[in-house]
Design an enzyme around this catalytic site. Sequence first.
Site, PDB file in Angstrom:
ATOM      1  N   THR A   1       1.573  -4.182   4.284  1.00  0.00           N
ATOM      2  CA  THR A   1       1.462  -4.399   5.731  1.00  0.00           C
ATOM      3  C   THR A   1       0.908  -5.776   6.105  1.00  0.00           C
ATOM      4  O   THR A   1       1.076  -6.226   7.226  1.00  0.00           O
ATOM      5  CB  THR A   1       0.582  -3.314   6.378  1.00  0.00           C
ATOM      6  OG1 THR A   1      -0.723  -3.370   5.799  1.00  0.00           O
ATOM      7  CG2 THR A   1       1.185  -1.936   6.208  1.00  0.00           C
ATOM      8  N   ASP A   2       0.227  -6.446   5.156  1.00  0.00           N
ATOM      9  CA  ASP A   2      -0.446  -7.699   5.515  1.00  0.00           C
ATOM     10  C   ASP A   2       0.509  -8.778   6.026  1.00  0.00           C
ATOM     11  O   ASP A   2       0.186  -9.510   6.960  1.00  0.00           O
ATOM     12  CB  ASP A   2      -1.233  -8.249   4.307  1.00  0.00           C
ATOM     13  CG  ASP A   2      -2.442  -7.381   3.979  1.00  0.00           C
ATOM     14  OD1 ASP A   2      -2.767  -6.478   4.774  1.00  0.00           O
ATOM     15  OD2 ASP A   2      -3.062  -7.605   2.926  1.00  0.00           O
TER      16      ASP A   2
ATOM     17  N   LYS B   1       0.342  -6.914  13.072  1.00  0.00           N
ATOM     18  CA  LYS B   1      -0.699  -6.009  12.568  1.00  0.00           C
ATOM     19  C   LYS B   1      -1.969  -6.276  13.368  1.00  0.00           C
ATOM     20  O   LYS B   1      -2.407  -7.427  13.454  1.00  0.00           O
ATOM     21  CB  LYS B   1      -0.922  -6.272  11.075  1.00  0.00           C
ATOM     22  CG  LYS B   1      -1.900  -5.319  10.418  1.00  0.00           C
ATOM     23  CD  LYS B   1      -1.970  -5.522   8.898  1.00  0.00           C
ATOM     24  CE  LYS B   1      -2.925  -4.510   8.292  1.00  0.00           C
ATOM     25  NZ  LYS B   1      -2.983  -4.606   6.822  1.00  0.00           N
TER      26      LYS B   1
ATOM     27  N   SER C   1       1.525  -7.645  -0.479  1.00  0.00           N
ATOM     28  CA  SER C   1       2.269  -8.574   0.382  1.00  0.00           C
ATOM     29  C   SER C   1       1.499  -9.850   0.712  1.00  0.00           C
ATOM     30  O   SER C   1       2.072 -10.809   1.206  1.00  0.00           O
ATOM     31  CB  SER C   1       2.750  -7.882   1.642  1.00  0.00           C
ATOM     32  OG  SER C   1       1.714  -7.725   2.577  1.00  0.00           O
TER      33      SER C   1
ATOM     34  N   TYR D   1      -8.282   0.434  -3.156  1.00  0.00           N
ATOM     35  CA  TYR D   1      -7.243   1.009  -4.018  1.00  0.00           C
ATOM     36  C   TYR D   1      -6.401  -0.132  -4.597  1.00  0.00           C
ATOM     37  O   TYR D   1      -6.596  -1.305  -4.261  1.00  0.00           O
ATOM     38  CB  TYR D   1      -6.362   1.958  -3.183  1.00  0.00           C
ATOM     39  CG  TYR D   1      -5.806   1.279  -1.966  1.00  0.00           C
ATOM     40  CD1 TYR D   1      -4.626   0.542  -2.025  1.00  0.00           C
ATOM     41  CD2 TYR D   1      -6.494   1.313  -0.751  1.00  0.00           C
ATOM     42  CE1 TYR D   1      -4.138  -0.127  -0.928  1.00  0.00           C
ATOM     43  CE2 TYR D   1      -6.004   0.647   0.358  1.00  0.00           C
ATOM     44  CZ  TYR D   1      -4.834  -0.069   0.267  1.00  0.00           C
ATOM     45  OH  TYR D   1      -4.366  -0.754   1.347  1.00  0.00           O
TER      46      TYR D   1
ATOM     47  N   GLU E   1      -1.726 -27.979  27.849  1.00  0.00           N
ATOM     48  CA  GLU E   1      -2.984 -28.532  27.333  1.00  0.00           C
ATOM     49  C   GLU E   1      -2.783 -29.882  26.631  1.00  0.00           C
ATOM     50  O   GLU E   1      -3.747 -30.563  26.311  1.00  0.00           O
ATOM     51  CB  GLU E   1      -3.642 -27.545  26.367  1.00  0.00           C
ATOM     52  CG  GLU E   1      -4.355 -26.393  27.056  1.00  0.00           C
ATOM     53  CD  GLU E   1      -5.645 -26.815  27.744  1.00  0.00           C
ATOM     54  OE1 GLU E   1      -6.118 -27.952  27.524  1.00  0.00           O
ATOM     55  OE2 GLU E   1      -6.180 -26.003  28.523  1.00  0.00           O
TER      56      GLU E   1
ATOM     57  N   THR F   1       0.818  -1.217   0.000  1.00  0.00           N
ATOM     58  CA  THR F   1       0.000   0.000   0.000  1.00  0.00           C
ATOM     59  C   THR F   1       0.849   1.264   0.000  1.00  0.00           C
ATOM     60  O   THR F   1       0.443   2.296  -0.525  1.00  0.00           O
ATOM     61  CB  THR F   1      -0.931  -0.019   1.233  1.00  0.00           C
ATOM     62  OG1 THR F   1      -1.851  -1.079   1.052  1.00  0.00           O
ATOM     63  CG2 THR F   1      -1.711   1.267   1.401  1.00  0.00           C
TER      64      THR F   1
HETATM   65  N1  ASP Z   1      -2.793  -5.690   0.910  1.00  0.00           N
HETATM   66  C1  ASP Z   1      -1.764  -4.711   1.156  1.00  0.00           C
HETATM   67  C2  ASP Z   1      -0.424  -5.419   1.206  1.00  0.00           C
HETATM   68  O1  ASP Z   1      -0.112  -6.052   2.180  1.00  0.00           O
HETATM   69  C3  ASP Z   1      -2.035  -3.983   2.413  1.00  0.00           C
HETATM   70  C4  ASP Z   1      -1.025  -2.948   2.830  1.00  0.00           C
HETATM   71  O2  ASP Z   1       0.070  -2.848   2.326  1.00  0.00           O
HETATM   72  O3  ASP Z   1      -1.352  -2.181   3.776  1.00  0.00           O
HETATM   73  O4  ASP Z   1       0.310  -5.357   0.258  1.00  0.00           O
END
Ligand code: ASP
Length: 359
Positions: free
Chosen positions: A122-123, A195, A89, A56, A316, A42
């Site tokens: 971020t994923d 995250k 990602s 997006y 467990e 992103t």
């Molecule tokens: N789907 C995006 C990615 O991980 C989300 C992001 O970058 O915030 O590439």
Amino acid sequence: MSRPKTAPYRQFFAALATLLFVVTSAHAQTRPNVRILATGGTIAGTGASSTTTVGYTAATVGVQQLIAAVPELAKVANVKGEQVFQIASESMTNEHWLTLGKRVNALLAQPDVDGIVITHGTDTLEETAYFLDLVVKSRKPVVLVGAMRPSTALSADGPLNLYNAVLVAGNADAAGKGVLVSLNDQIHSARDVTKTNTSTPDSFKTPELGLIGYIQGGKAFFYRASTRKHTFDTEFDIANLNTLPQVDIVYGYANMNTVALDAFVAAGAKGIIHAGVGDGSLAARVKPALIAARKKGAIIVRASRVGQGILARNGEANDDELDFVAADTLSPQKARILLMLALTKTTNTAEIQRMFYTY
Ligand code: ASP
């Protein structure tokens, strides 16, 4: 003929230009050399309008454009960009990680590279960060950065996140702390960050164990470091690897069945992460399938879907008896990474358990 009157001025300006050149290059020499490796996400995403913060397209802006968007970078570091991948990602694979890890190691071995920033979606950012934390062979700073809003959005967080990440990567205090993750003016260690929110800019957190520093007023401040071994101090070496052993994750829930587990084992999984409920409890109808998978040779690691706390060995489930491994505090997605790397060295469960308490 007399010399033109402009000659003294010419000499003066030539001397001034030389002086400026000397001063600027001396300044450039004092700035750290930071490489920016771009992988997409992103932070390199674009939306239809400035208010588009969902829906997006990730990974459309190239690294030179990302750098050009933050001219302030030139004041704090000598930056050079490199486009390693251009992907969202969620499509990151083991093979991408091996390529990236080798490139990072090659660059950090160069005396003219002081630190590396990796722009990333971020994923799966926390996964790439932990993978690199285990395989990078250097004390030099490596900082992963992303953005929760695309580059075209109002209040896009990417430019300042990138500026901060470069500050951290060029900061001598960041050396030897393992791979770092920096977003939202905060610095986290790769092992423990995750995250936590689908869309807000404060998504990255290190619940309970805590972030390790902040960036404020153009300076990085560090307060703590992970006690687990990392980077220069690990036993893993990817230099000659082109693939990693197949390890998959099965998710625990009420009414869980064995369909996914059986399919993974049939597909040749060398390891299974059981992301169990609670402290990694095993459902009565799943336990026999896990035992059977272990008998076939797959390594079973018990992790938890809860997100915080220690997975108690012999809690467990009787791991000694079942010959299973406990994930300690690692999330299932990070346990998968450590198990893959562990399997490049051994299939001995006592050794693998030692690694889970070491890294
Ligand atoms: N789907 C995006 C990615 O991980 C989300 C992001 O970058 O915030 O590439």
